[in-house]
Design an enzyme around this catalytic site. Structure first.
Site, PDB file in Angstrom:
ATOM      1  N   ASP A  77       0.815  -1.224   0.000  1.00  0.00           N
ATOM      2  CA  ASP A  77       0.000   0.000   0.000  1.00  0.00           C
ATOM      3  C   ASP A  77       0.847   1.271   0.000  1.00  0.00           C
ATOM      4  O   ASP A  77       0.440   2.302   0.534  1.00  0.00           O
ATOM      5  CB  ASP A  77      -0.962   0.019   1.209  1.00  0.00           C
ATOM      6  CG  ASP A  77      -1.874  -1.190   1.215  1.00  0.00           C
ATOM      7  OD1 ASP A  77      -2.237  -1.653   0.123  1.00  0.00           O
ATOM      8  OD2 ASP A  77      -2.225  -1.656   2.311  1.00  0.00           O
ATOM      9  N   GLY A 100      -4.449  -4.380  -3.837  1.00  0.00           N
ATOM     10  CA  GLY A 100      -5.467  -3.372  -4.168  1.00  0.00           C
ATOM     11  C   GLY A 100      -4.734  -2.111  -4.559  1.00  0.00           C
ATOM     12  O   GLY A 100      -4.102  -1.474  -3.717  1.00  0.00           O
ATOM     13  N   HIS A 101      -4.743  -1.777  -5.847  1.00  0.00           N
ATOM     14  CA  HIS A 101      -3.966  -0.642  -6.353  1.00  0.00           C
ATOM     15  C   HIS A 101      -4.908   0.470  -6.793  1.00  0.00           C
ATOM     16  O   HIS A 101      -5.718   0.290  -7.700  1.00  0.00           O
ATOM     17  CB  HIS A 101      -3.063  -1.094  -7.513  1.00  0.00           C
ATOM     18  CG  HIS A 101      -2.028  -2.102  -7.090  1.00  0.00           C
ATOM     19  ND1 HIS A 101      -1.134  -2.678  -7.950  1.00  0.00           N
ATOM     20  CD2 HIS A 101      -1.739  -2.624  -5.873  1.00  0.00           C
ATOM     21  CE1 HIS A 101      -0.350  -3.504  -7.274  1.00  0.00           C
ATOM     22  NE2 HIS A 101      -0.705  -3.491  -6.013  1.00  0.00           N
ATOM     23  N   LYS A 121       1.893   2.125  -5.081  1.00  0.00           N
ATOM     24  CA  LYS A 121       2.441   1.584  -6.334  1.00  0.00           C
ATOM     25  C   LYS A 121       1.505   1.860  -7.506  1.00  0.00           C
ATOM     26  O   LYS A 121       1.945   2.165  -8.618  1.00  0.00           O
ATOM     27  CB  LYS A 121       2.637   0.051  -6.203  1.00  0.00           C
ATOM     28  CG  LYS A 121       3.608  -0.343  -5.112  1.00  0.00           C
ATOM     29  CD  LYS A 121       3.639  -1.844  -4.903  1.00  0.00           C
ATOM     30  CE  LYS A 121       2.369  -2.425  -4.324  1.00  0.00           C
ATOM     31  NZ  LYS A 121       2.092  -2.067  -2.921  1.00  0.00           N
TER      32      LYS A 121
HETATM   33  P1  GDP Z   1      -0.758   0.311  -3.549  1.00  0.00           P
HETATM   34  O1  GDP Z   1      -1.335  -0.975  -3.097  1.00  0.00           O
HETATM   35  O2  GDP Z   1       0.701   0.402  -3.279  1.00  0.00           O
HETATM   36  O3  GDP Z   1      -1.080   0.639  -4.986  1.00  0.00           O
HETATM   37  O4  GDP Z   1      -1.446   1.445  -2.659  1.00  0.00           O
HETATM   38  P2  GDP Z   1      -3.014   1.578  -2.301  1.00  0.00           P
HETATM   39  O5  GDP Z   1      -3.744   2.037  -3.497  1.00  0.00           O
HETATM   40  O6  GDP Z   1      -3.491   0.351  -1.606  1.00  0.00           O
HETATM   41  O7  GDP Z   1      -2.945   2.688  -1.184  1.00  0.00           O
HETATM   42  C1  GDP Z   1      -2.336   3.919  -1.432  1.00  0.00           C
HETATM   43  C2  GDP Z   1      -3.339   5.027  -1.160  1.00  0.00           C
HETATM   44  O8  GDP Z   1      -2.648   6.249  -1.157  1.00  0.00           O
HETATM   45  C3  GDP Z   1      -4.412   5.157  -2.214  1.00  0.00           C
HETATM   46  O9  GDP Z   1      -5.594   5.569  -1.591  1.00  0.00           O
HETATM   47  C4  GDP Z   1      -3.859   6.251  -3.134  1.00  0.00           C
HETATM   48  O10 GDP Z   1      -4.906   6.965  -3.805  1.00  0.00           O
HETATM   49  C5  GDP Z   1      -3.182   7.136  -2.140  1.00  0.00           C
HETATM   50  N1  GDP Z   1      -2.018   7.891  -2.602  1.00  0.00           N
HETATM   51  C6  GDP Z   1      -1.016   7.498  -3.433  1.00  0.00           C
HETATM   52  N2  GDP Z   1      -0.068   8.458  -3.511  1.00  0.00           N
HETATM   53  C7  GDP Z   1      -0.478   9.458  -2.702  1.00  0.00           C
HETATM   54  C8  GDP Z   1       0.081  10.717  -2.328  1.00  0.00           C
HETATM   55  O11 GDP Z   1       1.186  11.076  -2.725  1.00  0.00           O
HETATM   56  N3  GDP Z   1      -0.631  11.483  -1.454  1.00  0.00           N
HETATM   57  C9  GDP Z   1      -1.829  11.095  -0.952  1.00  0.00           C
HETATM   58  N4  GDP Z   1      -2.435  11.917  -0.113  1.00  0.00           N
HETATM   59  N5  GDP Z   1      -2.382   9.922  -1.281  1.00  0.00           N
HETATM   60  C10 GDP Z   1      -1.710   9.111  -2.135  1.00  0.00           C
HETATM   61  P1  IMO Z   2      -0.837  -4.207  -2.268  1.00  0.00           P
HETATM   62  O1  IMO Z   2      -0.378  -4.752  -3.592  1.00  0.00           O
HETATM   63  C1  IMO Z   2      -0.946  -4.554   2.074  1.00  0.00           C
HETATM   64  C2  IMO Z   2      -0.910  -8.583   3.765  1.00  0.00           C
HETATM   65  C3  IMO Z   2      -2.173  -8.948   4.526  1.00  0.00           C
HETATM   66  C4  IMO Z   2      -1.582  -9.847   5.600  1.00  0.00           C
HETATM   67  C5  IMO Z   2      -0.492 -10.599   4.836  1.00  0.00           C
HETATM   68  C6  IMO Z   2      -0.929 -11.976   4.334  1.00  0.00           C
HETATM   69  O2  IMO Z   2      -2.135  -3.512  -2.309  1.00  0.00           O
HETATM   70  O3  IMO Z   2       0.259  -3.418  -1.610  1.00  0.00           O
HETATM   71  P2  IMO Z   2      -2.481 -12.706   2.292  1.00  0.00           P
HETATM   72  O4  IMO Z   2      -3.932 -12.462   2.039  1.00  0.00           O
HETATM   73  O5  IMO Z   2      -1.576 -12.204   1.241  1.00  0.00           O
HETATM   74  O6  IMO Z   2      -2.195 -14.146   2.643  1.00  0.00           O
HETATM   75  O7  IMO Z   2      -2.173 -11.874   3.651  1.00  0.00           O
HETATM   76  O8  IMO Z   2      -0.158  -9.790   3.715  1.00  0.00           O
HETATM   77  N1  IMO Z   2      -1.122  -8.118   2.368  1.00  0.00           N
HETATM   78  C7  IMO Z   2      -1.084  -6.828   2.013  1.00  0.00           C
HETATM   79  N2  IMO Z   2      -0.959  -5.714   2.756  1.00  0.00           N
HETATM   80  N3  IMO Z   2      -1.029  -4.463   0.733  1.00  0.00           N
HETATM   81  C8  IMO Z   2      -1.140  -5.576  -0.026  1.00  0.00           C
HETATM   82  O9  IMO Z   2      -1.099  -5.539  -1.386  1.00  0.00           O
HETATM   83  C9  IMO Z   2      -1.209  -6.826   0.604  1.00  0.00           C
HETATM   84  N4  IMO Z   2      -1.340  -8.098   0.159  1.00  0.00           N
HETATM   85  C10 IMO Z   2      -1.268  -8.876   1.255  1.00  0.00           C
HETATM   86  O10 IMO Z   2      -2.795  -7.823   5.066  1.00  0.00           O
HETATM   87  O11 IMO Z   2      -0.946  -9.086   6.590  1.00  0.00           O
HETATM   88 MG    MG Z   3      -2.867  -1.651  -1.847  1.00  0.00          MG
END
Ligand code: GDP
Ligand code: IMO
Ligand code: MG
Length: 429
Positions: free
Chosen positions: A13, A40-41, A16
């Protein structure tokens, strides 16, 4: 730079999705190589706000081909739903998405097993409940079902019977759960075969050929280095390899075909699920960051644990991934704080530790050593130019570069595609 990886450098999270959506403007192929719909991206671009679990986020740029490599595990229901949603919202995927015939499927019994195993653990891992661990377990046990198996539905039946006899015995006899009906799963496989057929292909060959032709391939990491099955804080990890080695095995790439590795860090830390998290803030400051930043899971909606940046973990992440440069996201989240902390080392039994310990139990005994920074007096939110950042924010960025040991090439200052600073020339000057 023909091939570069964009990898989660902490516990997932990191942003990416946002970063790959920004960078893919020049890409020919954007490839997922590990994990499944536990990822979840989030992207926010002129087409809207999207939360993708399996489809690579690069598909928002019309010239790209999105591919899902053999190292990823695919739940066909999730993939088909995601394709439908994207098409309905105007993202044309015809001929623009390919799933490896070698990818393993996340089957209906995997999520059942995931939840039963979690409930039975004395200390739950806090998985996403998506069946990811059991799917990779089956792959290693050689009883997994692969995308290619859907294309030979007659031959699939005896293999499915064997796998399900095994799993239903565990569901019933070990956990006292309800067995999953074979006929329902087999019927679903027949439906998946028809729906998935247009997207199945030889991803490894397509990527290899593209590289031979000098095309640009972006490797979209999922999860993060500290969740890696080998390099993460075992057993509180995921079941795949989000690190750079996973990109090689997960796409059939050769190590010398990867030109650059970008590590994506948040300006602070978060973690979903259990496991060591030394800089965690269990107080009002943590609550404030969580609410300000909306730190709730993209996949599960769970509140993310929040803490200060941990540079011991960051240097280890660099060590296992060999980042050639860094990306810093969410700097804007720290805009309204009077002071900011940065963990530069750990203390363990009176000694200073700068190497990330390999044991979760040892990690739990360490305490963070902090450096304190004054907050900054004007916001960074939405900035697109490094020189316009307040001096305090620039000092924080420079100290992060020093502590991690690599330049920060990109800074994200908001969730939208355009809220991004490209600083490469400035940093390396
Ligand atoms: P990922 O799994 O690495 O793609 O990240 P997620 O989408 O799960 O979580 C990142 C969160 O941060 C999302 O809600 C994005 O919209 C938000 N986000 C990404 N870059 C920035 C930033 O520079 N500033 C803020 N405020 N939010 C960001
Ligand atoms: P993105 O790509 C954050 C974490 C789960 C748990 C551990 C094992 O959005 O960054 P699993 O279901 O994979 O067996 O769970 O890994 N986890 C993540 N945490 N971002 C993710 O993906 C994750 N994918 C798995 O919360 O701690
Ligand atoms: Mg994510």
């Amino acid at each position: 730079m023909p091939t570069y990886a964009v990898l989660g450098a902490q516990w997932g999270d990191e942003g990416k999705g946002k970063v790959v959506d920004f960078l893919a403007r020049d890409a020919d192929i954007v490839a997922r190589f590990s994990g499944g719909d536990n990822a979840g991206h989030t992207v926010m671009n002129p087409m809207g706000t999207f939360k993708l679990h399996l489809v690579p986020v690069g598909v928002f740029w019309p010239q790209t081909l999105g591919v899902i490599g053999n190292g990823a595990v695919v739940n066909p229901d999730v993939l088909i739903q995601e394709i439908d949603d994207l098409q309905r919202r105007g993202v044309d995927l015809d001929g623009r998405l390919m799933v490896s015939e070698r990818s393993h499927l996340v089957m209906p019994y995997h999520s059942v097993l995931d939840e039963l195993a979690e409930a039975a653990r004395s200390e739950a891992i806090g998985t996403t409940g998506r069946g990811i661990g059991p799917a990779y377990t089956d792959k290693a046990a050689r009883i997994g079902i692969r995308v290619a198996d859907l294309l030979d539905i007659e031959a699939l039946l005896p293999r499915l019977e064997d796998a399900m006899a095994h799993h239903n015995a565990i569901i019933e006899k070990v956990y006292g759960g309800e067995p999953v009906p074979l006929d329902k799963v087999y019927d679903r496989c027949k439906e998946w075969a028809a729906l998935m057929m247009p997207y199945v292909g030889s991803v490894e060959h397509v990527v290899y050929d593209a590289l031979q032709e000098g095309r640009v391939v972006v490797l979209e990491g999922a999860q993060g280095a500290l969740l890696d099955l080998d390099h993460g804080t075992y057993p509180f990890v995921t079941s795949s390899h989000p690190t750079i080695g996973g990109a090689c095995t997960g796409l059939g790439l050769l190590p010398n075909q990867i030109d650059a590795v970008m590590g994506v860090f948040k300006a602070y830390s978060t973690r979903v699920g259990s496991g060591p998290f030394l800089t965690e803030l269990k107080d009002a400051t943590g609550e404030r960051i969580r609410n300000l930043a909306g730190e709730f899971g993209t996949t599960t909606g769970r509140a993310r644990r929040v803490g200060w940046f941990d540079s011991v973990a960051a240097r280890y992440s660099l060590r296992v991934n060999g980042y050639t440069s860094l990306v810093l996201t969410r700097l804007d989240v720290l805009d309204s704080f009077d002071s900011i902390r940065l963990c530069s080392a750990y203390e363990l039994d009176g000694d200073i530790v700068t190497d990330f310990p390999g044991s979760a139990a040892v990690l739990e005994r360490c305490t963070p050593v902090y450096e304190d920074f004054p907050g900054w007096d004007s916001p960074t939110a939405g900035a697109t130019d490094f020189d316009s950042l307040p001096e305090g924010a620039r000092a924080y960025v420079r100290r992060l570069e020093e502590l991690i040991g690599r330049p920060i090439d990109i800074i994200s200052t908001g969730p939208h595609r355009h809220e991004t600073i490209e600083v490469r020339s400035m940093v390396s000057a």
